[in-house]
Design an enzyme around this catalytic site. Structure first.
Site, PDB file in Angstrom:
ATOM      1  N   ASP A  93       0.854  -1.183   0.000  1.00 56.77           N
ATOM      2  CA  ASP A  93       0.000   0.000   0.000  1.00 56.77           C
ATOM      3  C   ASP A  93       0.893   1.237   0.000  1.00 56.77           C
ATOM      4  O   ASP A  93       2.115   1.139   0.123  1.00 56.77           O
ATOM      5  CB  ASP A  93      -0.956  -0.014   1.198  1.00 56.77           C
ATOM      6  CG  ASP A  93      -0.234  -0.003   2.526  1.00 56.77           C
ATOM      7  OD1 ASP A  93       0.986   0.254   2.560  1.00 56.77           O
ATOM      8  OD2 ASP A  93      -0.889  -0.250   3.544  1.00 56.77           O
ATOM      9  N   SER A  94       0.315   2.402  -0.142  1.00 50.48           N
ATOM     10  CA  SER A  94       1.105   3.617  -0.306  1.00 50.48           C
ATOM     11  C   SER A  94       1.472   4.267   1.017  1.00 50.48           C
ATOM     12  O   SER A  94       2.253   5.210   1.042  1.00 50.48           O
ATOM     13  CB  SER A  94       0.330   4.631  -1.144  1.00 50.48           C
ATOM     14  OG  SER A  94      -0.813   5.075  -0.425  1.00 50.48           O
ATOM     15  N   ASP A 147      -2.742   8.416  -1.924  1.00 46.42           N
ATOM     16  CA  ASP A 147      -4.070   9.023  -1.974  1.00 46.42           C
ATOM     17  C   ASP A 147      -4.374   9.706  -0.653  1.00 46.42           C
ATOM     18  O   ASP A 147      -3.658   9.540   0.327  1.00 46.42           O
ATOM     19  CB  ASP A 147      -5.136   7.954  -2.256  1.00 46.42           C
ATOM     20  CG  ASP A 147      -5.224   6.918  -1.141  1.00 46.42           C
ATOM     21  OD1 ASP A 147      -4.162   6.541  -0.596  1.00 46.42           O
ATOM     22  OD2 ASP A 147      -6.326   6.472  -0.800  1.00 46.42           O
ATOM     23  N   ASP A 266      -7.962  -7.307   1.371  1.00 45.74           N
ATOM     24  CA  ASP A 266      -6.948  -7.498   2.414  1.00 45.74           C
ATOM     25  C   ASP A 266      -7.505  -6.967   3.715  1.00 45.74           C
ATOM     26  O   ASP A 266      -8.402  -6.113   3.724  1.00 45.74           O
ATOM     27  CB  ASP A 266      -5.661  -6.726   2.086  1.00 45.74           C
ATOM     28  CG  ASP A 266      -5.769  -5.270   2.518  1.00 45.74           C
ATOM     29  OD1 ASP A 266      -5.229  -4.928   3.589  1.00 45.74           O
ATOM     30  OD2 ASP A 266      -6.421  -4.473   1.813  1.00 45.74           O
ATOM     31  N   CYS A 304     -13.462 -27.604  10.380  1.00 48.04           N
ATOM     32  CA  CYS A 304     -12.211 -27.077   9.838  1.00 48.04           C
ATOM     33  C   CYS A 304     -11.127 -28.147   9.848  1.00 48.04           C
ATOM     34  O   CYS A 304     -11.047 -28.960  10.773  1.00 48.04           O
ATOM     35  CB  CYS A 304     -11.762 -25.874  10.672  1.00 48.04           C
ATOM     36  SG  CYS A 304     -10.212 -25.134  10.110  1.00 48.04           S
ATOM     37  N   CYS A 306      -7.725 -27.261   9.410  1.00 43.93           N
ATOM     38  CA  CYS A 306      -6.431 -26.595   9.532  1.00 43.93           C
ATOM     39  C   CYS A 306      -5.545 -27.336  10.529  1.00 43.93           C
ATOM     40  O   CYS A 306      -6.008 -28.211  11.269  1.00 43.93           O
ATOM     41  CB  CYS A 306      -6.601 -25.129   9.954  1.00 43.93           C
ATOM     42  SG  CYS A 306      -6.941 -24.882  11.708  1.00 43.93           S
ATOM     43  N   CYS A 309      -6.856 -27.161  14.155  1.00 39.75           N
ATOM     44  CA  CYS A 309      -8.061 -27.947  14.429  1.00 39.75           C
ATOM     45  C   CYS A 309      -7.809 -29.449  14.324  1.00 39.75           C
ATOM     46  O   CYS A 309      -8.470 -30.243  14.998  1.00 39.75           O
ATOM     47  CB  CYS A 309      -9.186 -27.519  13.488  1.00 39.75           C
ATOM     48  SG  CYS A 309      -9.851 -25.875  13.867  1.00 39.75           S
ATOM     49  N   HIS A 335      -5.382 -20.781  12.197  1.00 36.41           N
ATOM     50  CA  HIS A 335      -6.789 -21.135  11.973  1.00 36.41           C
ATOM     51  C   HIS A 335      -7.535 -20.037  11.224  1.00 36.41           C
ATOM     52  O   HIS A 335      -8.247 -20.320  10.242  1.00 36.41           O
ATOM     53  CB  HIS A 335      -7.497 -21.414  13.298  1.00 36.41           C
ATOM     54  CG  HIS A 335      -8.977 -21.537  13.145  1.00 36.41           C
ATOM     55  ND1 HIS A 335      -9.589 -22.686  12.702  1.00 36.41           N
ATOM     56  CD2 HIS A 335      -9.976 -20.622  13.298  1.00 36.41           C
ATOM     57  CE1 HIS A 335     -10.890 -22.488  12.608  1.00 36.41           C
ATOM     58  NE2 HIS A 335     -11.146 -21.239  12.968  1.00 36.41           N
TER      59      HIS A 335
END
Length: 370
Positions: A93-94, A147, A266, A304, A306, A309, A335
């Site tokens: 990002d800027s 910006d 994001d 889940c 992952c 989990c 997770h």
């Protein structure tokens, strides 16, 4: 162009798009959620662990890396990819949002922004040209234009002034940006005013950026207001360019954003709440540090698969967090990132099968009422 999107399918009943984003460091499927690596690291995670959750494109922060360790050092190290040992795509990002969120610590003029570091109070100056110099030194695949992010709420006069400055700064960024293996995206502003959003979009489209961020949303406004802005804005956005909704990462907002035609997202949310002992589950948020889970020997989310989990219980993870053991917040972070990446997989699958609205209903019924 170093970065371009190929749209493979548009969903029949929504504006959702299934695509592939090509970058100098690989191709990623869209819609995509990008984990945030503010300081050139996704907090508590190794690059391999980020990949194992399904993360493919990550975001780093220009403001923070400029202050520490410094963009020249990163350049000397061979660029951000080598410095942090990440071989996939990166977006920077800027620093605009961070600078403008400093409030009384910064002063805006037409030329740029003077601000004081949140770390040591030292004085610094960002112009569009300076930000381009920093982002080119960092060397991400995608750089965002500098910006002015209008706060919420703000009056129309302020939103208009910020929009006009954002366009002028976007022109200066494009003129200053020279790195051919890096794509520069413009950022649409205009707060919650439909006509201002349309004006900002059209002015930036005229500048022909290879992609467009949508900034100034998810800054405190009700979700319904954000969705309303997107409903009016997205039909204007070019179909052949990636569309990036900045700072959005809750499961419901990801689905709603995709439905309206967003390709990229994001947010620090999944990693931030993980460090506070809170996780996403298919039945809503769960704060595992709470006493009620002291003897709960189920996984964080029974739906889940992952690493956390598959291997550990709520009781154990709560114990780790209460004992201030680092493994606890590493597991909640793994997770949460895995949860959002699987959500994006399911969204892409639903687009492919023209059943995204059905998937939204099924997911939110469980997530909101679990």
């Amino acid at each position: 162009m170093p970065v371009k999107i190929t749209i493979d399918k548009e969903e029949k009943h929504t504006r959702a798009r299934l695509g592939r984003l090509s970058t100098p460091h690989g191709v990623v499927e869209t819609p995509i959620f990008m984990p945030v690596g503010t300081q050139a690291t996704v907090k508590t995670m190794t690059p391999d662990e980020v990949k194992q959750t399904g993360g493919r494109l990550i975001l780093s922060n220009t403001y923070h890396l400029y202050l520490r360790p410094g963009h020249e050092l990163v350049k000397e190290a061979g660029g951000l990819h080598k410095f942090m040992n990440w071989d996939g795509p990166i977006l920077t990002d800027s620093g605009g949002f961070q600078v403008f969120s400093l409030g009384p610590l910064r002063t805006i003029t037409e030329e740029g922004v003077t601000f004081r570091s949140h770390i040591d109070g030292s004085k610094h100056y960002f112009t569009p040209e300076r930000v381009m110099e920093i982002e080119e030194a960092l060397g991400a695949d995608i750089a965002m234009a500098f910006d002015e992010c209008a706060p919420y709420p703000c009056d129309r006069e302020y939103a208009l002034a910020a929009l006009e400055r954002t366009t002028r700064w976007a022109e200066r960024c494009k003129k200053a940006h020279k790195r051919e293996d890096q794509a520069l995206f413009g950022i649409v502003q205009g707060s919650v005013y439909h006509d201002l959003r349309e004006r900002s979009a059209r002015e930036l489209i005229d500048l022909d950026f290879p992609g467009y961020g949508i900034g100034g949303l998810s800054v405190g406004e009700p979700k319904e207001v954000m969705y309303d802005v997107l409903d009016h804005l997205m039909p204007i956005m070019p179909k052949d360019k990636p569309r990036y909704l900045m700072g959005v990462g809750s499961p419901d907002c990801l689905i709603e954003g995709v439905i309206r035609g967003v390709d990229m997202f994001d947010c620090v949310l999944p990693t931030r709440i993980a460090r506070n002992g809170t996780v996403f589950t298919h039945k809503g948020r769960l704060t595992v540090r709470n006493a009620e889970y002291a003897r709960d020997f189920r996984p964080l989310d029974e739906q889940c698969d992952c690493y956390a989990c598959r291997n550990f219980t709520r009781a154990y993870i709560r114990h780790l967090i209460k004992a201030n053991e680092i493994l606890g917040i590493r597991l909640t972070t793994i997770h949460n990132l895995h949860f959002l990446q699987r959500l994006m997989e399911k969204i892409r699958e639903a687009i492919r099968e023209d059943r995204l609205l059905q998937y939204r209903a099924e997911f939110l019924e469980q997530f909101n009422n679990g």
